[in-house]
Design a protein around this motif. Structure first.
Motif, PDB file in Angstrom:
ATOM      1  N   MET A   1      11.739   1.112   1.730  1.00  0.00           N
ATOM      2  CA  MET A   1      10.799   0.856   0.655  1.00  0.00           C
ATOM      3  C   MET A   1       9.999   1.815   0.005  1.00  0.00           C
ATOM      4  N   ILE A   2       9.795   2.130  -0.996  1.00  0.00           N
ATOM      5  CA  ILE A   2       8.814   3.032  -1.737  1.00  0.00           C
ATOM      6  C   ILE A   2       7.847   2.350  -2.494  1.00  0.00           C
ATOM      7  N   GLN A   3       6.493   2.475  -2.170  1.00  0.00           N
ATOM      8  CA  GLN A   3       5.533   1.906  -2.658  1.00  0.00           C
ATOM      9  C   GLN A   3       4.777   3.035  -3.826  1.00  0.00           C
ATOM     10  N   VAL A   4       4.876   2.623  -4.971  1.00  0.00           N
ATOM     11  CA  VAL A   4       4.015   3.528  -5.852  1.00  0.00           C
ATOM     12  C   VAL A   4       2.795   2.928  -6.344  1.00  0.00           C
ATOM     13  N   GLN A   5       1.319   3.706  -6.000  1.00  0.00           N
ATOM     14  CA  GLN A   5       0.447   2.926  -6.476  1.00  0.00           C
ATOM     15  C   GLN A   5      -0.501   3.709  -7.521  1.00  0.00           C
ATOM     16  N   ASN A   6      -0.840   3.057  -8.535  1.00  0.00           N
ATOM     17  CA  ASN A   6      -1.485   3.595  -9.770  1.00  0.00           C
ATOM     18  C   ASN A   6      -1.233   5.197  -9.950  1.00  0.00           C
ATOM     19  N   ILE A   7      -0.209   5.544 -10.198  1.00  0.00           N
ATOM     20  CA  ILE A   7       0.106   6.939 -10.422  1.00  0.00           C
ATOM     21  C   ILE A   7       0.076   7.450 -11.760  1.00  0.00           C
ATOM     22  N   SER A   8      -0.632   8.333 -11.912  1.00  0.00           N
ATOM     23  CA  SER A   8      -0.838   9.091 -13.471  1.00  0.00           C
ATOM     24  C   SER A   8      -0.271  10.369 -13.445  1.00  0.00           C
ATOM     25  N   LYS A   9       0.195  10.766 -14.644  1.00  0.00           N
ATOM     26  CA  LYS A   9       0.553  12.152 -14.652  1.00  0.00           C
ATOM     27  C   LYS A   9       0.705  12.739 -16.164  1.00  0.00           C
ATOM     28  N   GLY A  10      -0.014  13.960 -16.464  1.00  0.00           N
ATOM     29  CA  GLY A  10      -0.015  14.390 -17.592  1.00  0.00           C
ATOM     30  C   GLY A  10       0.586  15.711 -17.685  1.00  0.00           C
ATOM     31  N   PHE A  11       0.787  16.295 -18.877  1.00  0.00           N
ATOM     32  CA  PHE A  11       1.227  17.660 -18.862  1.00  0.00           C
ATOM     33  C   PHE A  11       0.275  18.146 -20.167  1.00  0.00           C
ATOM     34  N   TYR A  12      -0.361  19.409 -19.799  1.00  0.00           N
ATOM     35  CA  TYR A  12      -1.139  19.716 -20.876  1.00  0.00           C
ATOM     36  C   TYR A  12      -2.192  18.866 -21.661  1.00  0.00           C
ATOM     37  N   GLY A  13      -2.795  18.211 -20.854  1.00  0.00           N
ATOM     38  CA  GLY A  13      -3.744  17.250 -21.372  1.00  0.00           C
ATOM     39  C   GLY A  13      -3.105  16.175 -21.944  1.00  0.00           C
ATOM     40  N   LYS A  14      -1.604  15.940 -21.958  1.00  0.00           N
ATOM     41  CA  LYS A  14      -1.122  14.657 -22.446  1.00  0.00           C
ATOM     42  C   LYS A  14      -0.679  13.769 -21.337  1.00  0.00           C
ATOM     43  N   LEU A  15      -1.215  12.541 -21.571  1.00  0.00           N
ATOM     44  CA  LEU A  15      -1.095  11.739 -20.257  1.00  0.00           C
ATOM     45  C   LEU A  15       0.523  11.210 -20.636  1.00  0.00           C
ATOM     46  N   VAL A  16       1.388  11.347 -19.625  1.00  0.00           N
ATOM     47  CA  VAL A  16       2.850  10.785 -19.943  1.00  0.00           C
ATOM     48  C   VAL A  16       3.279   9.710 -18.854  1.00  0.00           C
ATOM     49  N   LEU A  17       2.332   9.346 -17.912  1.00  0.00           N
ATOM     50  CA  LEU A  17       2.602   8.145 -17.026  1.00  0.00           C
ATOM     51  C   LEU A  17       1.371   7.752 -16.818  1.00  0.00           C
ATOM     52  N   LYS A  18       0.958   6.349 -16.957  1.00  0.00           N
ATOM     53  CA  LYS A  18      -0.280   5.915 -16.947  1.00  0.00           C
ATOM     54  C   LYS A  18      -0.456   4.594 -15.874  1.00  0.00           C
ATOM     55  N   ASN A  19      -0.931   4.981 -14.856  1.00  0.00           N
ATOM     56  CA  ASN A  19      -1.337   3.881 -13.861  1.00  0.00           C
ATOM     57  C   ASN A  19       0.084   3.125 -13.349  1.00  0.00           C
ATOM     58  N   VAL A  20       0.833   3.800 -13.064  1.00  0.00           N
ATOM     59  CA  VAL A  20       2.275   2.904 -12.772  1.00  0.00           C
ATOM     60  C   VAL A  20       1.977   2.483 -11.202  1.00  0.00           C
ATOM     61  N   THR A  21       2.268   1.268 -11.180  1.00  0.00           N
ATOM     62  CA  THR A  21       2.301   0.639  -9.736  1.00  0.00           C
ATOM     63  C   THR A  21       3.594  -0.353  -9.366  1.00  0.00           C
TER      64      THR A  21
END
Ligand SMILES: Nc1ncnc2c1ncn2[C@@H]1O[C@H](COP(=O)(O)OP(=O)(O)O)[C@@H](O)[C@H]1O
Ligand SMILES: [Mg+2]
Lengths: 246, 252
Positions: free
Chosen positions: B1-21
């Motif tokens: 089981m893999i749990q992902v909690q509130n992850i966000s990721k951006g590149f050069y200031g541009k948010l590509v992933l927003k708060n994924v759980t």
């Protein structure tokens, strides 16, 4: 500003390469393969360049030394020292920067854009050390031999052309070769060669490693690898000459 | 089981992933679906640590992966197999060497054991007689099989597949999907697949999340996906002519 960014990233790249490298036994086969690619495959082009280099230096030196006070055998001496100190290590390593540098950058760049580097990282392998250390060790080990070959071939090229054109007779040329020989010069050339080998392999790997995009970018990285390696070789040639000879 | 909690990721200031759980379950095929450029690959690469998340946490069976150092992650990395979009086989190695590679680098097996394990994996993906070919000499579908064999060589607990049927013809796609599904159940792996292929979604979606512009818009199973009532998801699901026909058919 960009240059500081590149320098910093190159530094981090080198640091990452030497932290927790993989087990050496894994490298042994790689190092052998790389020595073949970097060294043995370059003997032909290096010999060709060296013959002509030796021939041209001999003719030019003879042409410039037309002076009744300077004996003709001095040509042999000047040719020998120019080849050993400067031409073989620097010119040959510039040739290798073009040949080996571009192939390293495009190999690693292709691995980057086709996610082969990601595949290594996923397995928990330190991709920089796995990819770069064998190339670096192979180059550092094999290029001194390549440069030694170049010295012999270059000096022989001068001898042949001097004899064929009659500008410098064999006897004079050989007398010159045997006069005032300093073994230290060969050592100095080897030091330069090893430093240049390190520059070519790490700088080219660096440019390949940080490729992003596709085939077009791989080509650009490969060009950048050659340009930067060549410029750094010239800069370090100057620095080492000043540090060691003066 | 893999749990992902509130992850966000951006590149050069541009948010590509927003708060994924989300929770990716063991012994199941977990799908990440969404249009091109929606952030599926970035989410997957964050999960395996090829990208560092800006925020949030990733846990592998309770072990906080995102908080680990590179060295600590090594033990979890050994439990991860990944199938890349372009297969990512090593060009300089033969098919067999590719599959043996992780064993050579990460296990203490001798040559004989490695070869046996590699051949077992190659047979498992129905690939015989290709051992001594190079990646440049085999078809796209065969490359995928080799990549699957390489991914399962170390008996991973977690299998990640980035667009496993991109670049394949429909028939080969189905074969590859079936294969991934089978080995997931057989080895009780936690499998995570990125796809935008509705055929795969309907065929193997035990547990699906829909990503739209970097956000999780919907989650559920392939049974619920045809009547989700979510506008973005419906646009995605019924984008193709075949799916539109299917909807009309279902309504009548
Ligand atoms: N390494 C990167 N640097 C900058 N932007 C990136 C990078 N990787 C992905 N992106 C951007 O993130 C967005 C999502 O990409 P991706 O996850 O690859 O989409 P997909 O859902 O098709 O897999 C895209 O807009 C892409 O341009
Ligand atoms: Mg993608």
């Amino acid at each position: 500003m960009k240059i500081f960014y590149e320098l910093g990233r190159y530094w981090i790249f080198l640091a990452g390469m030497f932290t927790r490298p993989e087990n050496f036994s894994i490298y042994r086969k790689q190092v052998m393969l790389e020595m073949d690619a970097i060294g043995i495959n370059s003997v032909g082009i290096v010999s060709l360049v060296s013959i002509f280099m030796g021939a041209v230096i001999t003719l030019q030196t003879a042409y410039n030394l037309i002076n009744p006070l300077v004996p003709l055998w001095a040509v042999g001496l000047v040719v020998r020292d120019s080849i050993i100190i400067e031409f073989s290590p620097t010119i040959i390593m510039l040739v290798l920067a073009g040949k080996v540098g571009s192939s390293i950058a495009s190999e690693i760049g292709t691995m980057r854009v086709t996610e082969q580097i990601d595949a290594l990282e996923i397995m928990g392998i330190n991709s920089t050390s796995y990819l770069v250390i064998p190339k670096m060790l192979a180059a550092i080990f094999i290029t001194p031999f390549i440069v030694l070959i170049s010295m012999f071939v270059g000096i022989a090229g001068g001898w042949v052309v001097g004899e064929l054109t009659g500008v410098v007779p064999s006897l004079d040329y050989i007398t010159g070769l045997q006069s005032e020989f300093l073994p230290f010069n060969v050592f100095f050339a080897m030091v330069k060669t090893v430093v240049f080998a390190f520059i070519i392999t790490t700088v080219s790997s660096y440019h390949g490693y940080y490729t992003s995009g596709g085939a077009l970018e791989v080509g650009k990285s490969s060009t950048r690898a050659v340009v930067f390696s060549s410029i750094l070789i010239l800069i370090f040639d100057y620095i080492l000459t000043q540090l060691i000879l003066i | 089981m893999i749990q992902v909690q509130n992850i966000s990721k951006g590149f050069y200031g541009k948010l590509v992933l927003k708060n994924v759980t989300n929770t990716f379950e063991e012994g199941k095929v977990n799908l990440i679906i969404g249009g091109s450029g929606s952030g599926k690959t970035v989410l997957m690469k964050c999960m395996v640590g090829l990208y560092e998340v800006d925020e949030g946490a990733i846990e592998y069976d309770g072990r906080d992966f995102s908080a680990m150092t590179k060295l600590e992650r090594k033990s979890i990395r050994r439990e991860i197999g990944m199938l890349f979009q372009g297969s990512a086989l090593f060009d300089s190695m033969t098919v067999e060497e590719n599959v043996m590679f992780p064993l050579t680098m990460l296990s203490k097996m001798d040559e004989e054991e490695k070869r046996d394990r590699a051949n077992f994996c190659l047979q498992r993906v129905n690939l015989d007689n290709a051992n001594n070919l190079f990646p440049a000499e085999i078809s796209g579908g065969m490359k995928k099989r080799v990549a699957i064999a390489r991914a399962i060589a170390m008996k991973p607990k977690y299998l990640f597949c980035d667009e496993p049927n991109s670049g394949l013809d429909p028939k080969t796609s189905i074969v590859i999907d079936e294969l991934i599904k089978e080995i997931t159940y057989e080895f009780q792996m936690t499998t995570v697949i990125n796809t935008h292929d509705m055929n795969s979604v309907l065929m193997m979606g035990d547990n699906i999340i829909f990503i739209y512009k970097g956000e999780k818009f919907w989650s559920g199973s392939s049974k619920d996906i045809l009547n989700s009532g979510n506008e973005q998801l419906e646009n995605f699901v019924f984008a193709s002519k075949v799916m539109q026909d299917l909807r009309r058919h279902l309504k009548n």
